[in-house]
Structure formats: C-alpha cells, structure tokens
Design an enzyme around this catalytic site. Sequence first.
Site, PDB file in Angstrom:
ATOM      1  N   LYS A  40       0.894  -1.174   0.085  1.00 20.16           N
ATOM      2  CA  LYS A  40      -0.065  -0.119  -0.061  1.00 20.16           C
ATOM      3  C   LYS A  40       0.946   1.219  -0.047  1.00 20.16           C
ATOM      4  O   LYS A  40       2.147   1.095   0.492  1.00 20.16           O
ATOM      5  CB  LYS A  40      -0.979   0.108   1.378  1.00 20.16           C
ATOM      6  CG  LYS A  40      -2.005  -0.949   1.418  1.00 20.16           C
ATOM      7  CD  LYS A  40      -2.827  -0.911   2.649  1.00 20.16           C
ATOM      8  CE  LYS A  40      -3.786  -1.765   2.697  1.00 20.16           C
ATOM      9  NZ  LYS A  40      -4.980  -1.623   1.702  1.00 20.16           N
ATOM     10  N   ARG A  65     -10.418 -11.577   2.038  1.00 19.02           N
ATOM     11  CA  ARG A  65     -11.384 -12.569   1.242  1.00 19.02           C
ATOM     12  C   ARG A  65     -10.593 -14.026   1.423  1.00 19.02           C
ATOM     13  O   ARG A  65     -11.127 -14.930   1.534  1.00 19.02           O
ATOM     14  CB  ARG A  65     -11.616 -12.245  -0.212  1.00 19.02           C
ATOM     15  CG  ARG A  65     -10.548 -12.159  -1.038  1.00 19.02           C
ATOM     16  CD  ARG A  65     -10.841 -11.317  -2.164  1.00 19.02           C
ATOM     17  NE  ARG A  65     -10.819  -9.922  -2.201  1.00 19.02           N
ATOM     18  CZ  ARG A  65     -11.320  -8.935  -2.768  1.00 19.02           C
ATOM     19  NH1 ARG A  65     -11.597  -9.457  -4.052  1.00 19.02           N
ATOM     20  NH2 ARG A  65     -11.324  -7.758  -2.751  1.00 19.02           N
TER      21      ARG A  65
HETATM   22  N1  BES Z   1      -8.302  -3.665   4.506  1.00 15.14           N
HETATM   23  C1  BES Z   1      -8.399  -3.369   3.046  1.00 15.14           C
HETATM   24  C2  BES Z   1      -9.704  -2.727   2.754  1.00 15.14           C
HETATM   25  C3  BES Z   1      -9.942  -1.402   3.607  1.00 15.14           C
HETATM   26  C4  BES Z   1      -9.708  -0.112   3.012  1.00 15.14           C
HETATM   27  C5  BES Z   1     -10.143  -1.294   4.944  1.00 15.14           C
HETATM   28  C6  BES Z   1     -10.081   1.166   3.294  1.00 15.14           C
HETATM   29  C7  BES Z   1     -10.253   0.051   5.631  1.00 15.14           C
HETATM   30  C8  BES Z   1     -10.138   1.216   4.775  1.00 15.14           C
HETATM   31  C9  BES Z   1      -8.404  -4.640   2.244  1.00 15.14           C
HETATM   32  O1  BES Z   1      -7.556  -5.789   2.542  1.00 15.14           O
HETATM   33  C10 BES Z   1      -7.812  -4.263   0.951  1.00 15.14           C
HETATM   34  O2  BES Z   1      -6.555  -3.587   0.867  1.00 15.14           O
HETATM   35  N2  BES Z   1      -8.649  -4.225  -0.157  1.00 15.14           N
HETATM   36  C11 BES Z   1      -8.242  -3.850  -1.316  1.00 15.14           C
HETATM   37  C12 BES Z   1      -8.617  -4.789  -2.385  1.00 15.14           C
HETATM   38  C13 BES Z   1      -8.200  -4.640  -3.855  1.00 15.14           C
HETATM   39  C14 BES Z   1      -6.836  -4.879  -3.882  1.00 15.14           C
HETATM   40  C15 BES Z   1      -8.885  -5.580  -4.755  1.00 15.14           C
HETATM   41  C16 BES Z   1      -8.763  -2.509  -1.617  1.00 15.14           C
HETATM   42  O3  BES Z   1      -9.994  -2.232  -1.248  1.00 15.14           O
HETATM   43  O4  BES Z   1      -8.246  -1.640  -2.264  1.00 15.14           O
HETATM   44 MN    MN Z   2      -5.483  -5.506   1.980  1.00 16.67          MN
END
Ligand code: BES
Ligand code: MN
Length: 512
Positions: free
Chosen positions: A293, A367
């Site tokens: 990230k 997931r």
């Molecule tokens: N933990 C994150 C989602 C999240 C985003 C939680 C903002 C709280 C606040 C999750 O694991 C994630 O990174 N999801 C990705 C999925 C994508 C790579 C398909 C996302 O939402 O960007």
């Molecule tokens: Mn994630």
Amino acid sequence: MKIKIANSDPTQFETEALVVLAIDGGDKDNNKPEFQAKADAFSKAAADLVASKEITGRLLETTTLHKPEGVKAKRLLVVGGGKAKNFTSYELRKVAGSAVRALKKSVKSVAIIAPENWGDHADSSSQSTLAFERGGLAEAVKAIAEGAVVANTDYNYYHSDRKQQEIDEFTIVVPANADVKALEHAANAGQIIGESQNFARDLVNEPGNKMTPTILGQRARKMAAEVGLQCEVYSEDKLHELKMGAFWSVSQGSPEPPALIVLRYEPAGAPQQPVLGLVGKGITFDTGGISIKPADGMEKMKYDMAGGAAMLGAMRAIALLKPNVRVISVVCAAENMPSGTAQKPGDVQIAMSGKSIEIINTDAEGRLVLADGLHYAKQLGATHLIDAATLTGACVVALGGINAGVFANDEDYFNRFAGALKKSGEKMWRLPVDEEYKELIKSPIADIKNTGGRYGGAITAAMFLKEFVGETPWIHLDIAGVAWQEESVPFIAKGPSGIAVRTLVELVKSFG
Ligand code: BES
Ligand code: MN
Ligand code: ZN
C-alpha cells in the site's frame, strides 16, 4: 459505570446533573420543544431559554441550566431529540451518549429521565427501508444504557498525561408506577451490549505492535474464561493440518504466526440446530504485502481486525445474555507483510474447500482468510453464517462512513437480519450478490482469482466469499468505511466504532 433504575419524582431527585430530553415540536404549528417529563417544572425552569430560542429541541443540542428552579438536581442538561416523527431508539442512544460526553469532564454521577411517551410519536410512513424501532419503556431504557456506556470511553490510552474522566454512576429515572425489575433487566442487557461493544473497540484501538495475531488470541482466551465460553486458539501447524492454504498464504510473509481463534457458546438446553457461525477478518496489520500500500494513511490499517473484534465482542455479550441458541465463532488473525517469504502476485493457493485461487493482488487478503474461516465454520456445524470484515476500499467509496455494506444469499435470513438492525440502531445498506458478477473473478489458471478489477469492488469481493459458503444461508458485512471514525461526534469518541457488535447480538437473540 454503574447503571441504576430509580422510580422517583425526577424533580426531587438529588444528583449532580439531571438530563431531560426535549423533542422539537410535537405538532406542526407548535414550534416549542416538548420536554419528555411529566412534571412541568422542567419546561418552567427552561422557559426563558425556550423563549430566546436557545433551546429548540434540535437533535443533540445541549444546554446546561445551573441551580434550576423547582428541581433538586444541581444542574439540568437539556438535550434535543430532533423532530418528534423521526425520534427512534437510534436518536435516543445518541441523546444519552451526548449527555454523557457533555458531562463526563465535570461530574461523576448523572441521572436521565427516560422518555415516557416516545412511542406516541410513531410515524409509520418513514422513508427508510431500515427504519429504527421505537418500542416501549424497556427498549428506551436499554437504548439509553447502550448509548451511555459506549459514550463513556475515550481512546487516549497512550497519552501519558491521560486523565480519568468517566461517569461512575448513571441513573435512569422512570415513572413511579413502572415495573422496576423489568427495567433493571433491560438496563443490564443494554450495559452488557455497550460494554461488549467497548471490548471490541479496545481491541481495534490497539496499534499493530500491541495487537499481533498471538495477542488477539490471548485476549480472546482471557475474555472467554471470564464469561464462560469454550475457546481454542491454534496457529500455523493447525492451518497446515486443516489445509487452510488461503488463510496461511496471507500469514506467510510475516514472522508473526497466524492465530485461528474458535469460540463456542453451547447452552445445555439449546436445540442442535440452528448453529450460528460468526466469522471475522482479523488482519492485525495490513501493509498490502508484496502489492504494498502507499505510505500515506497506511497507519490506519491497524484496524483491519475490526471484523474479528466485532465477533469477539458479540460472543462476549452472548455468553452473558445467554440466549437459547448455539453459536460458534471463527476469527482468522494474521499480519499481511511483504518479505522474502511473502506470497507473490500470480501464486496459486488451494483453499481448505479445495478451490484453487490465483493471487492477483496480495492486498486482497481479507477474502483469503475468510474463505477458509467460512468453510471451517461450516465444517464445525454452522447452519447460518455471518461474517464481518474491513474488506474493501470500494465499499467505502460506495457507502462512505455512514452505512456498512450488507450482502446476503438468502431472503429469510436477510429479513431476520434487517429486524436485528432495527433494534440495534446500526446503519447498514444492502448491496447485491448477483451471479453475473461472477464472470469478473474467473481466472485462466485457477478456479477463481482474488480480485475483480476496478468496478464493483465490494461486490466482487462478496462474490469471492460466496464461493466458500455453498448453499448455507450467509450474510457478509463490509465494515471498511465505518469501523473507524475519523472525527469525534457528540455521542462517541473518535477512533474505533465497535460497529456490528450490537446487530450481531440482536441477530443471535432473534434465534434464541
Ligand atoms: N483492508 C483493506 C480494505 C480497507 C480499505 C479497509 C480502506 C479499510 C479502509 C483490504 O484488505 C484491501 O486492501 N482491499 C483492497 C482490495 C483490492 C486490492 C482488490 C482495496 O479495497 O483496495
Ligand atoms: Mn488489504
Ligand atoms: Zn485488509
């Protein structure tokens, strides 16, 4: 906080602060606030402030009157309840919470007058499909207790100059002829639920270095011992033994071992079925892994275990409230890190169910852990599944910070869940699980892939989970946008919200 019920004359009640609710004009032509107390001493004491429009009854408007005439309390705090026709248990929780937060810096004991005739304003033509309930005096007392307990906590644990500013004693004043025993029972239930929500908030508040999967397991075990739940906490070996290839793949990049937390509530007299399966995402820190990230805001990913924390909070409340239904909970805890041992985009993992998964993005890790958690909960006997997860940024985009996303594969189960929402006063909005979206998670090399592209990201994540629940009635809560509150509001401190605990408890209670 100690919560008491008193069935005495509120004007004669001796306390540091007495809270009275004022609702914005009962009938249309009368714009005067209606004081929710039988005695007219309150509207008299506040008459000047009403005349000058300093007290209007606007939602969460708070006004303090010192040494009010005709009232024994040292101070009177008038809290606005908003429009009469919109006033439900949802607003009442906020009113009680706002009163606590307005007073907790200056006093230690508070009394509040329970609104007696709030049911009278019921407006059946409400716009929302998820209208909140009003209910009778017992529901009011329960909602007040929940709101007060949740409001009494601030998340400044790591400030070395932290002051203890909490209300110790909270009395709910009810009419002389009320059934005190029944209302004490209601207040006690509200207190248990509020404290369990705070239990979840405490876990979520901890930063990643103080809340590893192992520590989360220890906290679960300690709580389980206190409230009388069966608890098992497993680690890496068990994941291999159970062939949880999806869950394990998330943990493989971190030196912190994963934790598979299993809690069971199995009351002696309960029928063999249904068995509710509560499954939570417990990513104690989500860096994204190799699909790392951006640095900006990454610190927030300590709350990526809020779904797991919600399940632990709900199980705590269930153990104390003792509904007559079996419940098991599976929390999948891991730390998602990049390293030489981390999984890579393109890797193929085999889930416990046998399904193969192509990893497109290692940041879509929630997931993966849930895929095995849901399958395992079914194997442990769950007949009805519900999961909660801070799963997608896409859900935050869709619903913002107000509503969680709800997905369901079964109408009866969803309707029951909607009933639980009405009672809990939590906001969630349904999004579709629709076979046509399945196309987006097809993989050329494996059964499915772990991302579905830019559009409909909350839905494709839900479609992925759906692959692991089979025909079992299932509800998925995407709480990414609502698990952490950026700003303080009058009725709850900023930080972890404890979302989903109350609704999970109401859902379980509806079965038992
Ligand atoms: N933990 C994150 C989602 C999240 C985003 C939680 C903002 C709280 C606040 C999750 O694991 C994630 O990174 N999801 C990705 C999925 C994508 C790579 C398909 C996302 O939402 O960007
Ligand atoms: Mn994630
Ligand atoms: Zn995550």
